[in-house]
Design a protein around this motif. Sequence first.
Motif, PDB file in Angstrom:
ATOM      1  N   LYS A  67      -6.373  -2.651 -13.464  1.00 40.30           N
ATOM      2  CA  LYS A  67      -7.775  -2.800 -13.071  1.00 40.30           C
ATOM      3  C   LYS A  67      -8.021  -4.139 -12.389  1.00 40.30           C
ATOM      4  CE  LYS A  67     -10.145   0.191 -16.385  1.00 40.30           C
ATOM      5  NZ  LYS A  67     -10.986   0.239 -17.615  1.00 40.30           N
TER       6      LYS A  67
ATOM      7  N   THR B 100     -13.263   7.233  -9.824  1.00 38.50           N
ATOM      8  CA  THR B 100     -11.910   6.705  -9.909  1.00 38.50           C
ATOM      9  C   THR B 100     -11.689   6.158 -11.309  1.00 38.50           C
ATOM     10  OG1 THR B 100     -12.636   4.530  -9.124  1.00 38.50           O
ATOM     11  CG2 THR B 100     -11.786   6.065  -7.465  1.00 38.50           C
TER      12      THR B 100
ATOM     13  N   TYR C 134      -8.622   3.830 -13.727  1.00 38.04           N
ATOM     14  CA  TYR C 134      -7.445   2.979 -13.644  1.00 38.04           C
ATOM     15  C   TYR C 134      -6.913   2.646 -15.034  1.00 38.04           C
ATOM     16  CZ  TYR C 134      -9.078   2.156  -8.873  1.00 38.04           C
ATOM     17  OH  TYR C 134      -9.500   2.321  -7.575  1.00 38.04           O
TER      18      TYR C 134
ATOM     19  N   GLN D 186      -3.658   0.933  -2.989  1.00 38.88           N
ATOM     20  CA  GLN D 186      -3.547  -0.450  -2.546  1.00 38.88           C
ATOM     21  C   GLN D 186      -3.266  -1.312  -3.758  1.00 38.88           C
ATOM     22  OE1 GLN D 186      -3.757  -1.857   0.631  1.00 38.88           O
ATOM     23  NE2 GLN D 186      -3.141  -3.739  -0.415  1.00 38.88           N
TER      24      GLN D 186
ATOM     25  N   SER E 161      -7.645   5.417  -3.131  1.00 39.47           N
ATOM     26  CA  SER E 161      -8.588   5.977  -2.166  1.00 39.47           C
ATOM     27  C   SER E 161      -7.942   7.211  -1.537  1.00 39.47           C
ATOM     28  CB  SER E 161      -8.949   4.956  -1.086  1.00 39.47           C
ATOM     29  OG  SER E 161      -7.792   4.547  -0.372  1.00 39.47           O
TER      30      SER E 161
ATOM     31  N   ARG F  57       0.849  -1.186   0.000  1.00 39.00           N
ATOM     32  CA  ARG F  57       0.000   0.000   0.000  1.00 39.00           C
ATOM     33  C   ARG F  57       0.885   1.237   0.000  1.00 39.00           C
ATOM     34  NH1 ARG F  57      -4.414   2.355   4.346  1.00 39.00           N
ATOM     35  NH2 ARG F  57      -2.507   2.832   5.514  1.00 39.00           N
TER      36      ARG F  57
ATOM     37  N   THR G 209      -6.329  -0.338  -6.063  1.00 38.66           N
ATOM     38  CA  THR G 209      -7.432   0.503  -5.620  1.00 38.66           C
ATOM     39  C   THR G 209      -6.879   1.821  -5.087  1.00 38.66           C
ATOM     40  OG1 THR G 209      -8.735  -1.430  -4.981  1.00 38.66           O
ATOM     41  CG2 THR G 209      -9.426   0.700  -4.098  1.00 38.66           C
TER      42      THR G 209
END
Length: 123
Positions: free
Chosen positions: A64, A57, A59, A81, A70, A18, A68
């Motif tokens: 994809k 969002t 990608y 992440q 955020s 992350r 993720t």
Amino acid sequence: VQLQASGGGLVQAGGSLRLSCAGSRRTSSNNAMGWFRQAPGKEREFVAAISWNGSRTSYADSVKGRFTISRDWSQNTVYLQMNSLKSEDTADYYCAQARGSFAGSDPQQYAYWGRGTQVTVSS
């Protein structure tokens, strides 16, 4: 505006990391944020973006379903992440603040860039 990316490291293929991008006090919560990456010998490429309020969002096709993006306004931080990492994800990862509330894959949409954090995925 200062952006500081962190969280990179060495991980085995299939693992997770992350990344975090912490903004200075002058970082605007009304701007979209994005992540880009640059592998050795390759051009910088778009990874993911998130709108100012988190409602949108986007990608890159290559990430994809695995990555993720955020954001946490209380911490003035954006996260990436990364799951199911592959050797081709090896790169320096950069976060960037967009000029507007929404942004996509065009680097020209971004006004401020942080220093990269290195991600190495071993196969």
